[in-house]
Scaffold this motif. Sequence first.
Motif, short mmCIF file in Angstrom:
data_model
loop_
_atom_site.label_atom_id
_atom_site.label_comp_id
_atom_site.label_asym_id
_atom_site.label_seq_id
_atom_site.Cartn_x
_atom_site.Cartn_y
_atom_site.Cartn_z
N LEU A 49 0.87 -1.17 0.00
CA LEU A 49 0.00 0.00 0.00
C LEU A 49 0.90 1.22 0.00
O LEU A 49 1.73 1.39 0.90
CB LEU A 49 -0.92 0.02 1.22
N PHE A 50 0.75 2.05 -1.01
CA PHE A 50 1.61 3.22 -1.17
C PHE A 50 1.30 4.27 -0.10
O PHE A 50 0.14 4.48 0.24
CB PHE A 50 1.43 3.85 -2.54
N PRO A 51 2.34 4.95 0.43
CA PRO A 51 2.12 6.03 1.40
C PRO A 51 1.31 7.17 0.77
O PRO A 51 1.41 7.44 -0.43
CB PRO A 51 3.53 6.50 1.74
N MET A 52 0.52 7.85 1.58
CA MET A 52 -0.32 8.97 1.11
C MET A 52 0.48 10.00 0.33
O MET A 52 0.04 10.47 -0.71
CB MET A 52 -0.99 9.67 2.29
N GLU A 53 1.65 10.35 0.85
CA GLU A 53 2.42 11.42 0.23
C GLU A 53 2.99 11.04 -1.14
O GLU A 53 3.48 11.88 -1.88
CB GLU A 53 3.55 11.90 1.16
N GLU A 54 2.92 9.76 -1.51
CA GLU A 54 3.41 9.30 -2.82
C GLU A 54 2.29 9.06 -3.84
O GLU A 54 2.56 8.83 -5.01
CB GLU A 54 4.22 8.02 -2.64
N LEU A 55 1.03 9.08 -3.40
CA LEU A 55 -0.08 8.72 -4.29
C LEU A 55 -0.15 9.59 -5.54
O LEU A 55 -0.33 9.07 -6.65
CB LEU A 55 -1.42 8.80 -3.56
N GLN A 56 -0.06 10.90 -5.39
CA GLN A 56 -0.18 11.78 -6.55
C GLN A 56 0.91 11.47 -7.58
O GLN A 56 0.62 11.30 -8.76
CB GLN A 56 -0.10 13.25 -6.13
N ALA A 57 2.15 11.36 -7.14
CA ALA A 57 3.25 11.08 -8.07
C ALA A 57 3.10 9.71 -8.73
O ALA A 57 3.32 9.57 -9.94
CB ALA A 57 4.59 11.18 -7.33
N ILE A 58 2.71 8.71 -7.96
CA ILE A 58 2.54 7.36 -8.51
C ILE A 58 1.44 7.35 -9.56
O ILE A 58 1.60 6.77 -10.64
CB ILE A 58 2.26 6.34 -7.39
N ASN A 59 0.31 7.97 -9.26
CA ASN A 59 -0.79 8.01 -10.22
C ASN A 59 -0.42 8.83 -11.46
O ASN A 59 -0.78 8.46 -12.57
CB ASN A 59 -2.07 8.52 -9.56
N ASN A 60 0.32 9.91 -11.28
CA ASN A 60 0.78 10.70 -12.43
C ASN A 60 1.78 9.91 -13.27
O ASN A 60 1.66 9.85 -14.49
CB ASN A 60 1.41 12.01 -11.98
N ASP A 61 2.77 9.31 -12.62
CA ASP A 61 3.81 8.56 -13.34
C ASP A 61 3.22 7.37 -14.10
O ASP A 61 3.70 7.02 -15.17
CB ASP A 61 4.89 8.06 -12.39
N SER A 62 2.18 6.76 -13.55
CA SER A 62 1.54 5.61 -14.18
C SER A 62 0.48 6.02 -15.20
O SER A 62 -0.11 5.15 -15.84
CB SER A 62 0.87 4.73 -13.12
N GLU A 63 0.24 7.32 -15.30
CA GLU A 63 -0.78 7.87 -16.23
C GLU A 63 -2.14 7.22 -16.01
O GLU A 63 -2.88 6.93 -16.95
CB GLU A 63 -0.32 7.73 -17.68
#
Length: 124
Positions: A49-63
Amino acid sequence: MWGEFEFNPPYTGEDITEINGVKLPQNYIDFMKEHNGGEGDIGETWLVLFPMEELQAINNDSEISEYLPDHIIIGDNGSEELYGITPDGKYFNVPTLFDEEDITIICDDMKDFAEKVNEFWANL
């Protein structure tokens, strides 16, 4: 229910209520404020489960907003499966090579997530 899952320290950063315009369910926000993700063996599968502070970047990087509009990715199994949240707040599983019709709803409350992921894998 969470097996050998190792939780991260609680999330104490700024409030995050949405990712890419998709509202996070309150039960997810509450869960992350207590645990902020982590990883480990939950019984039938490995879960990250990804940390909250990484969610935006992960979702952006994964498009994700391009491939699964109005959905959010919150974790994976360390391999070829992703876990996320639908626009109506349900938790889902989808293969990393996916189309929206590949989504399998897992549950609608984060407190049941590990148990329902285990059930999903046990029933395949």
